[in-house]
Design a protein around this motif. Structure first.
Motif, PDB file in Angstrom:
ATOM      1  N   CYS A  55       0.831  -1.201   0.000  1.00 59.84           N
ATOM      2  CA  CYS A  55       0.000   0.000   0.000  1.00 59.84           C
ATOM      3  C   CYS A  55       0.866   1.250   0.000  1.00 59.84           C
ATOM      4  CB  CYS A  55      -0.862   0.060   1.260  1.00 59.84           C
ATOM      5  SG  CYS A  55      -2.039  -1.278   1.429  1.00 59.84           S
ATOM      6  N   GLY A  56       0.486   2.243  -0.812  1.00 57.94           N
ATOM      7  CA  GLY A  56       1.083   3.562  -0.654  1.00 57.94           C
ATOM      8  C   GLY A  56       0.509   4.176   0.613  1.00 57.94           C
ATOM      9  N   ARG A  57       1.313   4.951   1.322  1.00 57.74           N
ATOM     10  CA  ARG A  57       0.881   5.496   2.615  1.00 57.74           C
ATOM     11  C   ARG A  57       1.553   6.841   2.841  1.00 57.74           C
ATOM     12  NH1 ARG A  57       2.842   3.770   8.192  1.00 57.74           N
ATOM     13  NH2 ARG A  57       1.154   4.418   9.534  1.00 57.74           N
ATOM     14  N   VAL A  58       0.862   7.741   3.548  1.00 60.47           N
ATOM     15  CA  VAL A  58       1.455   9.008   3.932  1.00 60.47           C
ATOM     16  C   VAL A  58       1.243   9.203   5.434  1.00 60.47           C
ATOM     17  CG1 VAL A  58      -0.597  10.396   3.361  1.00 60.47           C
ATOM     18  CG2 VAL A  58       1.636  11.463   3.372  1.00 60.47           C
ATOM     19  N   VAL A  59       2.305   9.642   6.112  1.00 64.68           N
ATOM     20  CA  VAL A  59       2.253   9.918   7.547  1.00 64.68           C
ATOM     21  C   VAL A  59       2.516  11.409   7.729  1.00 64.68           C
ATOM     22  CG1 VAL A  59       3.328   9.479   9.784  1.00 64.68           C
ATOM     23  CG2 VAL A  59       3.051   7.600   8.131  1.00 64.68           C
ATOM     24  N   ASN A  60       1.584  12.100   8.352  1.00 59.25           N
ATOM     25  CA  ASN A  60       1.697  13.539   8.573  1.00 59.25           C
ATOM     26  C   ASN A  60       2.157  13.794  10.003  1.00 59.25           C
ATOM     27  OD1 ASN A  60       1.486  16.279   8.667  1.00 59.25           O
ATOM     28  ND2 ASN A  60      -0.693  16.376   8.224  1.00 59.25           N
ATOM     29  N   ALA A  61       3.443  14.056  10.177  1.00 57.61           N
ATOM     30  CA  ALA A  61       4.024  14.331  11.497  1.00 57.61           C
ATOM     31  C   ALA A  61       4.173  15.830  11.712  1.00 57.61           C
ATOM     32  CB  ALA A  61       5.363  13.624  11.627  1.00 57.61           C
ATOM     33  N   ALA A  83      -5.300  15.129   8.201  1.00 63.40           N
ATOM     34  CA  ALA A  83      -5.168  16.123   9.266  1.00 63.40           C
ATOM     35  C   ALA A  83      -3.774  16.059   9.884  1.00 63.40           C
ATOM     36  CB  ALA A  83      -6.224  15.867  10.343  1.00 63.40           C
ATOM     37  N   GLY A  84      -3.408  17.131  10.586  1.00 67.76           N
ATOM     38  CA  GLY A  84      -2.134  17.138  11.293  1.00 67.76           C
ATOM     39  C   GLY A  84      -2.055  15.989  12.278  1.00 67.76           C
ATOM     40  N   TRP A  85      -0.883  15.412  12.429  1.00 66.81           N
ATOM     41  CA  TRP A  85      -0.603  14.329  13.365  1.00 66.81           C
ATOM     42  C   TRP A  85      -1.446  13.091  13.068  1.00 66.81           C
ATOM     43  CZ3 TRP A  85       3.690  16.036  15.092  1.00 66.81           C
ATOM     44  CH2 TRP A  85       3.848  17.392  15.361  1.00 66.81           C
ATOM     45  N   SER A  86      -1.642  12.773  11.787  1.00 67.18           N
ATOM     46  CA  SER A  86      -2.405  11.585  11.410  1.00 67.18           C
ATOM     47  C   SER A  86      -1.730  10.893  10.231  1.00 67.18           C
ATOM     48  CB  SER A  86      -3.843  11.961  11.068  1.00 67.18           C
ATOM     49  OG  SER A  86      -3.900  12.674   9.848  1.00 67.18           O
ATOM     50  N   SER A  87      -2.333   9.815   9.760  1.00 66.07           N
ATOM     51  CA  SER A  87      -1.799   9.103   8.595  1.00 66.07           C
ATOM     52  C   SER A  87      -2.949   8.610   7.742  1.00 66.07           C
ATOM     53  CB  SER A  87      -0.912   7.935   9.028  1.00 66.07           C
ATOM     54  OG  SER A  87      -1.675   6.958   9.694  1.00 66.07           O
ATOM     55  N   THR A 138       7.574  15.534   7.735  1.00 67.55           N
ATOM     56  CA  THR A 138       8.038  16.016   9.042  1.00 67.55           C
ATOM     57  C   THR A 138       8.097  17.534   9.134  1.00 67.55           C
ATOM     58  OG1 THR A 138      10.343  15.819   8.335  1.00 67.55           O
ATOM     59  CG2 THR A 138       9.368  13.907   9.441  1.00 67.55           C
ATOM     60  N   GLN A 139       8.017  18.219   7.991  1.00 63.03           N
ATOM     61  CA  GLN A 139       8.010  19.685   7.973  1.00 63.03           C
ATOM     62  C   GLN A 139       7.003  20.150   6.935  1.00 63.03           C
ATOM     63  OE1 GLN A 139      12.010  21.448   7.651  1.00 63.03           O
ATOM     64  NE2 GLN A 139      12.822  19.395   8.024  1.00 63.03           N
ATOM     65  N   HIS A 140       6.237  21.187   7.279  1.00 62.78           N
ATOM     66  CA  HIS A 140       5.225  21.738   6.364  1.00 62.78           C
ATOM     67  C   HIS A 140       5.133  23.228   6.656  1.00 62.78           C
ATOM     68  CE1 HIS A 140       0.872  21.281   4.644  1.00 62.78           C
ATOM     69  NE2 HIS A 140       1.597  22.148   3.982  1.00 62.78           N
ATOM     70  N   SER A 141       5.489  24.025   5.668  1.00 61.30           N
ATOM     71  CA  SER A 141       5.523  25.469   5.857  1.00 61.30           C
ATOM     72  C   SER A 141       4.807  26.165   4.705  1.00 61.30           C
ATOM     73  CB  SER A 141       6.967  25.942   5.929  1.00 61.30           C
ATOM     74  OG  SER A 141       7.029  27.332   6.051  1.00 61.30           O
TER      75      SER A 141
END
Length: 142
Positions: A55-61, A83-87, A138-141
């Protein structure tokens, strides 16, 4: 209406996050729908996958949310909100890509079966996640 629009509820750490299309905001969490008993298509087709490692997956840290797609050719329509802090991804959901908004920037790393890219930067646009990859943001600006 929320029940019809709900995509999945995932437990991340100790928090439950409701993942819905980007255009919808919901405040109630409900149980995730049951997965079909048997595979009906190959991995990557319309978001379906049946083994966690493919599975492709994204983790939003980060604390900032963004859009993701489970159907790469139709990205930008019917997207899911991470959402923030989710996957998002795994357990039958195959994420095909995510969107970095106009004027924004993300960084993190990508892992797959047998490889790891330790530092990746993404500018504003859609970015594809391949089967068996997890993108860790890990970073989003903006």
């Amino acid at each position: 209406m929320i029940g019809q629009l709900r995509r999945a509820a995932l437990v991340v750490g100790m928090a439950v996050t409701l993942l819905v299309p980007a255009a919808v905001t919901a405040t109630a969490a409900t149980a995730a729908p049951a997965a079909p008993a048997a595979p009906t298509g190959e991995a990557g087709v319309l978001g379906g996958c049946w083994w966690p490692d493919i599975c492709g997956r994204v983790v939003n840290a980060t604390g900032r949310g963004f859009s993701a797609t489970i159907d790469w050719p139709k990205r930008g329509t019917g997207d899911w909100w991470v959402a923030g802090w989710s996957s998002l991804g795994g357990n039958g959901i195959d994420v095909d890509g995510f969107y970095v908004g106009h004027g924004c920037w993300m960084a993190g790393y990508v892992e797959g079966l047998g490889y790891r890219y330790p530092f990746v930067e993404w500018d504003d646009d859609w970015h594809q996640i391949h089967n068996n990859e997890t993108a860790f943001i890990t970073q989003h600006s903006c």
